[in-house]
Scaffold this active site. Structure first.
Site, short mmCIF file in Angstrom:
data_model
loop_
_atom_site.label_atom_id
_atom_site.label_comp_id
_atom_site.label_asym_id
_atom_site.label_seq_id
_atom_site.Cartn_x
_atom_site.Cartn_y
_atom_site.Cartn_z
N HIS A 136 0.35 0.95 -13.02
CA HIS A 136 1.11 -0.24 -13.43
C HIS A 136 2.56 0.18 -13.58
O HIS A 136 2.84 1.25 -14.17
CB HIS A 136 0.56 -0.81 -14.74
CG HIS A 136 1.25 -2.07 -15.17
ND1 HIS A 136 0.96 -3.30 -14.62
CD2 HIS A 136 2.25 -2.27 -16.06
CE1 HIS A 136 1.76 -4.21 -15.17
NE2 HIS A 136 2.54 -3.61 -16.05
N ASP A 181 -4.73 -4.42 -17.62
CA ASP A 181 -3.75 -3.42 -18.13
C ASP A 181 -4.01 -3.00 -19.57
O ASP A 181 -3.10 -2.54 -20.25
CB ASP A 181 -2.31 -3.99 -18.02
CG ASP A 181 -2.00 -4.47 -16.62
OD1 ASP A 181 -1.30 -5.48 -16.48
OD2 ASP A 181 -2.49 -3.82 -15.67
N GLY A 203 0.79 -1.23 0.00
CA GLY A 203 0.00 0.00 0.00
C GLY A 203 0.82 1.28 0.00
O GLY A 203 0.36 2.31 0.48
N SER A 204 2.03 1.24 -0.55
CA SER A 204 2.82 2.49 -0.57
C SER A 204 2.17 3.53 -1.47
O SER A 204 2.19 4.72 -1.17
CB SER A 204 4.27 2.21 -1.00
OG SER A 204 4.33 1.86 -2.37
N ASN A 205 1.55 3.08 -2.57
CA ASN A 205 0.82 4.04 -3.43
C ASN A 205 -0.37 4.62 -2.65
O ASN A 205 -0.62 5.81 -2.69
CB ASN A 205 0.32 3.34 -4.70
CG ASN A 205 1.39 3.27 -5.77
OD1 ASN A 205 1.65 4.24 -6.43
ND2 ASN A 205 2.01 2.12 -5.90
N ASN A 215 -6.00 2.82 -12.39
CA ASN A 215 -5.02 1.86 -11.86
C ASN A 215 -3.61 2.34 -12.20
O ASN A 215 -3.40 3.13 -13.13
CB ASN A 215 -5.25 0.48 -12.49
CG ASN A 215 -4.31 -0.59 -11.92
OD1 ASN A 215 -4.09 -0.65 -10.71
ND2 ASN A 215 -3.73 -1.39 -12.80
C1 GRF Z 1 3.25 -1.25 -7.44
O1 GRF Z 1 4.44 -1.50 -8.17
C2 GRF Z 1 2.12 -1.07 -8.39
O2 GRF Z 1 2.51 -0.48 -9.60
C3 GRF Z 1 1.67 -2.47 -8.65
O3 GRF Z 1 1.88 -3.18 -7.46
C4 GRF Z 1 2.81 -2.49 -6.65
C5 GRF Z 1 2.04 -2.13 -5.43
O4 GRF Z 1 2.84 -1.46 -4.58
N1 GRF Z 1 0.27 -2.48 -9.05
P1 GRF Z 1 2.15 -0.81 -3.27
O5 GRF Z 1 1.25 -1.89 -2.67
O6 GRF Z 1 1.37 0.37 -3.71
O7 GRF Z 1 3.32 -0.49 -2.39
#
Ligand code: GRF
Length: 218
Positions: free
Chosen positions: A109, A150, A12-14, A107
């Site tokens: 990617h 995707d 969940g870093s994003n 999303n």
């Molecule tokens: C990220 O590389 C994202 O692009 C892909 O999975 C990974 C998830 O990273 N969908 P996080 O869980 O957001 O850290």
């Protein structure tokens, strides 16, 4: 302020970057619910820590895929979500989700789609494929989510160099912060109305007024 429903599966870093940006006013949006398919995911801890409603929905809570699809759509609708944001969510969405939020599901990617995308292309596998192909440049993509993995229309991309001696791990580590920045910037532009998603009304007032008008016309 548009209302975000976030979906995550793992770290969940994003998700964390988006929540922080909303809280700091860098994205004119409010995260109102986080749905996770993995009850132990750190992404859910991040959401709880931020005081955001967390709902675990998966094939464990709903073994029947249609029931899971219904539950996800109902949870997002109950929170009056405007935009569905997948942030490291690894499961395919069902037809109800895709229909109800058509044009309002995005999303991230970790490659320059359409290259290195599709079923099975996630996490470090993506970066290993980029290296195996001998690419000099990779990057990240924000795209509309559709039925196929995707394949949806591309919304934004960022380029990231491949360095000599890179491994899948070092490349993943270089790309990830650029994903965060790209996602935050893209969501900020969408929320401001600078980047138009035709199905999304960023002026919720308009949306409410339209709904009222529809109600009155019935
Ligand atoms: C990220 O590389 C994202 O692009 C892909 O999975 C990974 C998830 O990273 N969908 P996080 O869980 O957001 O850290």
């Amino acid at each position: 302020m548009i209302r975000l429903g976030l979906l995550a599966s793992h770290s969940g870093s994003n998700l964390g970057a988006i929540i922080a940006a909303c809280r700091e006013g860098r994205i004119a949006a409010t995260p109102v619910v986080v749905i996770g398919n993995n009850s132990g995911a750190f992404a859910l801890e991040r959401a709880r820590h931020a005081g955001i409603r967390v709902v675990h929905l998966s094939n464990q809570t709903h073994p029947d895929p249609a029931a899971l699809d219904t539950a996800m759509a109902a949870t997002l609708a109950a929170h009056d979500v405007d935009l569905v944001v997948l942030a490291g969510y690894m499961k395919r969405l069902g037809p109800q989700m895709l229909e109800r939020w058509r044009g309002r599901i995005v999303n991230v990617h970790p490659s320059l789609l359409p290259k290195f995308g599709g079923k099975g292309m996630y996490g470090e596998r993506v970066h290993a494929a980029v290296l195996a192909a001998g690419e000099a440049v990779t990057g990240a993509t924000i795209h509309h989510l559709t039925e196929e993995y995707d394949q949806g229309p591309i919304i934004a991309q960022v380029l990231v160099p491949v360095e000599p001696g890179d491994t899948a791990a070092t490349l993943a580590a270089r790309v990830l912060p650029h994903e965060h920045a790209l996602y935050v910037d893209t969501l900020a532009r969408i929320a401001r109305g600078d980047l138009i998603l035709p199905e999304l009304s960023v002026d919720r007032g308009t949306k409410v007024r339209l709904r009222d008008a529809e109600a009155q016309s019935e």
